[in-house]
Design a protein around this motif. Sequence first.
Motif, PDB file in Angstrom:
ATOM      1  N   PHE A   1       0.806  -1.219   0.000  1.00  0.00           N
ATOM      2  CA  PHE A   1       0.000   0.000   0.000  1.00  0.00           C
ATOM      3  C   PHE A   1       0.842   1.274   0.000  1.00  0.00           C
ATOM      4  O   PHE A   1       0.307   2.377  -0.078  1.00  0.00           O
ATOM      5  N   ALA A   2       2.142   1.128   0.116  1.00  0.00           N
ATOM      6  CA  ALA A   2       3.066   2.262   0.032  1.00  0.00           C
ATOM      7  C   ALA A   2       4.406   1.710  -0.433  1.00  0.00           C
ATOM      8  O   ALA A   2       4.579   0.497  -0.565  1.00  0.00           O
ATOM      9  N   ASP A   3       5.347   2.606  -0.662  1.00  0.00           N
ATOM     10  CA  ASP A   3       6.648   2.187  -1.192  1.00  0.00           C
ATOM     11  C   ASP A   3       7.732   2.434  -0.156  1.00  0.00           C
ATOM     12  O   ASP A   3       8.356   3.495  -0.124  1.00  0.00           O
ATOM     13  N   TYR A   4       7.945   1.437   0.713  1.00  0.00           N
ATOM     14  CA  TYR A   4       8.976   1.557   1.743  1.00  0.00           C
ATOM     15  C   TYR A   4       9.735   0.254   1.944  1.00  0.00           C
ATOM     16  O   TYR A   4      10.414   0.068   2.954  1.00  0.00           O
ATOM     17  N   GLY A   5       9.619  -0.656   0.994  1.00  0.00           N
ATOM     18  CA  GLY A   5      10.338  -1.913   1.090  1.00  0.00           C
ATOM     19  C   GLY A   5       9.606  -2.928   1.946  1.00  0.00           C
ATOM     20  O   GLY A   5       8.492  -2.688   2.414  1.00  0.00           O
ATOM     21  N   PRO A   6      10.220  -4.083   2.170  1.00  0.00           N
ATOM     22  CA  PRO A   6       9.578  -5.129   2.971  1.00  0.00           C
ATOM     23  C   PRO A   6       9.462  -4.728   4.436  1.00  0.00           C
ATOM     24  O   PRO A   6      10.241  -3.916   4.936  1.00  0.00           O
ATOM     25  N   GLN A   7       8.477  -5.317   5.112  1.00  0.00           N
ATOM     26  CA  GLN A   7       8.227  -5.007   6.516  1.00  0.00           C
ATOM     27  C   GLN A   7       8.256  -6.296   7.331  1.00  0.00           C
ATOM     28  O   GLN A   7       7.662  -7.304   6.930  1.00  0.00           O
ATOM     29  N   PRO A   8       8.938  -6.306   8.472  1.00  0.00           N
ATOM     30  CA  PRO A   8       8.988  -7.516   9.299  1.00  0.00           C
ATOM     31  C   PRO A   8       7.590  -8.002   9.672  1.00  0.00           C
ATOM     32  O   PRO A   8       6.721  -7.209  10.033  1.00  0.00           O
ATOM     33  N   GLY A   9       7.379  -9.303   9.565  1.00  0.00           N
ATOM     34  CA  GLY A   9       6.096  -9.893   9.916  1.00  0.00           C
ATOM     35  C   GLY A   9       5.096  -9.942   8.785  1.00  0.00           C
ATOM     36  O   GLY A   9       4.024 -10.537   8.927  1.00  0.00           O
ATOM     37  N   ASP A  10       5.419  -9.319   7.669  1.00  0.00           N
ATOM     38  CA  ASP A  10       4.498  -9.280   6.536  1.00  0.00           C
ATOM     39  C   ASP A  10       4.562 -10.589   5.757  1.00  0.00           C
ATOM     40  O   ASP A  10       5.485 -11.398   5.923  1.00  0.00           O
ATOM     41  N   GLY A  11       3.567 -10.791   4.880  1.00  0.00           N
ATOM     42  CA  GLY A  11       3.566 -11.965   4.025  1.00  0.00           C
ATOM     43  C   GLY A  11       4.441 -11.766   2.797  1.00  0.00           C
ATOM     44  O   GLY A  11       5.053 -10.710   2.598  1.00  0.00           O
ATOM     45  N   GLU A  12       4.493 -12.798   1.972  1.00  0.00           N
ATOM     46  CA  GLU A  12       5.247 -12.735   0.723  1.00  0.00           C
ATOM     47  C   GLU A  12       4.310 -12.325  -0.408  1.00  0.00           C
ATOM     48  O   GLU A  12       3.275 -12.960  -0.614  1.00  0.00           O
ATOM     49  N   PRO A  13       4.639 -11.260  -1.148  1.00  0.00           N
ATOM     50  CA  PRO A  13       3.741 -10.822  -2.227  1.00  0.00           C
ATOM     51  C   PRO A  13       3.626 -11.868  -3.325  1.00  0.00           C
ATOM     52  O   PRO A  13       4.589 -12.559  -3.650  1.00  0.00           O
ATOM     53  N   GLY A  14       2.428 -11.941  -3.892  1.00  0.00           N
ATOM     54  CA  GLY A  14       2.187 -12.892  -4.969  1.00  0.00           C
ATOM     55  C   GLY A  14       2.058 -12.235  -6.321  1.00  0.00           C
ATOM     56  O   GLY A  14       1.912 -12.924  -7.341  1.00  0.00           O
ATOM     57  N   VAL A  15       2.099 -10.900  -6.346  1.00  0.00           N
ATOM     58  CA  VAL A  15       2.015 -10.152  -7.602  1.00  0.00           C
ATOM     59  C   VAL A  15       3.026  -9.012  -7.544  1.00  0.00           C
ATOM     60  O   VAL A  15       3.437  -8.591  -6.458  1.00  0.00           O
ATOM     61  N   PRO A  16       3.432  -8.468  -8.688  1.00  0.00           N
ATOM     62  CA  PRO A  16       4.327  -7.306  -8.679  1.00  0.00           C
ATOM     63  C   PRO A  16       3.678  -6.122  -7.964  1.00  0.00           C
ATOM     64  O   PRO A  16       2.451  -5.959  -7.972  1.00  0.00           O
ATOM     65  N   ARG A  17       4.517  -5.293  -7.363  1.00  0.00           N
ATOM     66  CA  ARG A  17       4.011  -4.142  -6.612  1.00  0.00           C
ATOM     67  C   ARG A  17       3.155  -3.232  -7.488  1.00  0.00           C
ATOM     68  O   ARG A  17       2.096  -2.756  -7.058  1.00  0.00           O
ATOM     69  N   ALA A  18       3.584  -2.980  -8.714  1.00  0.00           N
ATOM     70  CA  ALA A  18       2.831  -2.090  -9.598  1.00  0.00           C
ATOM     71  C   ALA A  18       1.430  -2.628  -9.860  1.00  0.00           C
ATOM     72  O   ALA A  18       0.455  -1.863  -9.905  1.00  0.00           O
TER      73      ALA A  18
END
Length: 341
Positions: free
Chosen positions: A304-321
Amino acid sequence: MTSDHPDAPPARPAQVRPARRAAHPSGHRAGLAVRALVGLALVAAPAWVAATAGGVVVHQHASLGVLLVSSAVAGVCVLLRVVALAHRPARPGRRGARRVVVGLGAGLGYLVLAVLAVAAAWLRPFGATDAALAALRPDATVDVQEHAGWYAFVPRGTSPTTGLVYSPGARVDVRATAAVLRSLAERGYLVVALKEPLGIALTSPQQSAGAIAAFPDVARWAVGGHSLGGVAAASFAATHDDVDGLLLHASYPLGDMSGADLVVASVSGSRDGLTTPADVDASRAHLPAGTTFTQVDGAVHASFADYGPQPGDGEPGVPRAQAQAAIVRASLDLLVAVDRG
């Protein structure tokens, strides 16, 4: 004994050796060591933040810089105090109740200072990536204005009548929201991204009111936010009649808002490890019946924003864009509904 011989040398006066300075007890030395560690932590924490995120801090709310400077100054004062105490002669210890009270007071004071050092380090913001920083450049479509309390994305060539006040997630660089929010401004909506005190939205739950007052020509307002920022926005919307809409990005309200007269959109990620799909499902009972729920397939909390990965978050399944394009579409639908009244 004196000599009667006329050539006898005069008697030397007895030499008096200076008394040795009393040694400090081991408990005193241990106390100095603890104080020194606290002082070093108070200096090291803001120094680390300045070295690794100094360029980020200057674009956040001024309170973060004040806290970092306060920590460093407190640390220097503590270290100077330690040096002074280490060179001071030992004194008889206090006895009885007074000793206990003084000891407890000093211990509590240094505990508070230790918490300050931890806070200074923990509040280091997640810095915006290059994609977000690029979205901060004004152009012929959107003017980007930085103020003491917020960034404003102002559409050019039009007078917007609907606006959004947006609160970033906890400890997230406000500039990290630029790519998503600028896309909304490009469609003719005024968007204000708040610089939250210490980077925590709940520290100033009424901050949105100042942003709304700064743009009196905007007739209709929505408030929103990401994660903890959405929690603060929901609380604000529930208590202000001049708010028409609520936009939740990977967020949910803390209390029951099911009776609120608001246009509400909840946008979440299917792989979010922090605001999980189960959390969002549980929030349905606390939001108005007409709330629109959009789950972005493959998106995570940091999508939802552009600040890199965050501890505890899941693994994205689609490109950020791709994820952000879906987030923008769902957010635009909310603003269109607010604009229509």
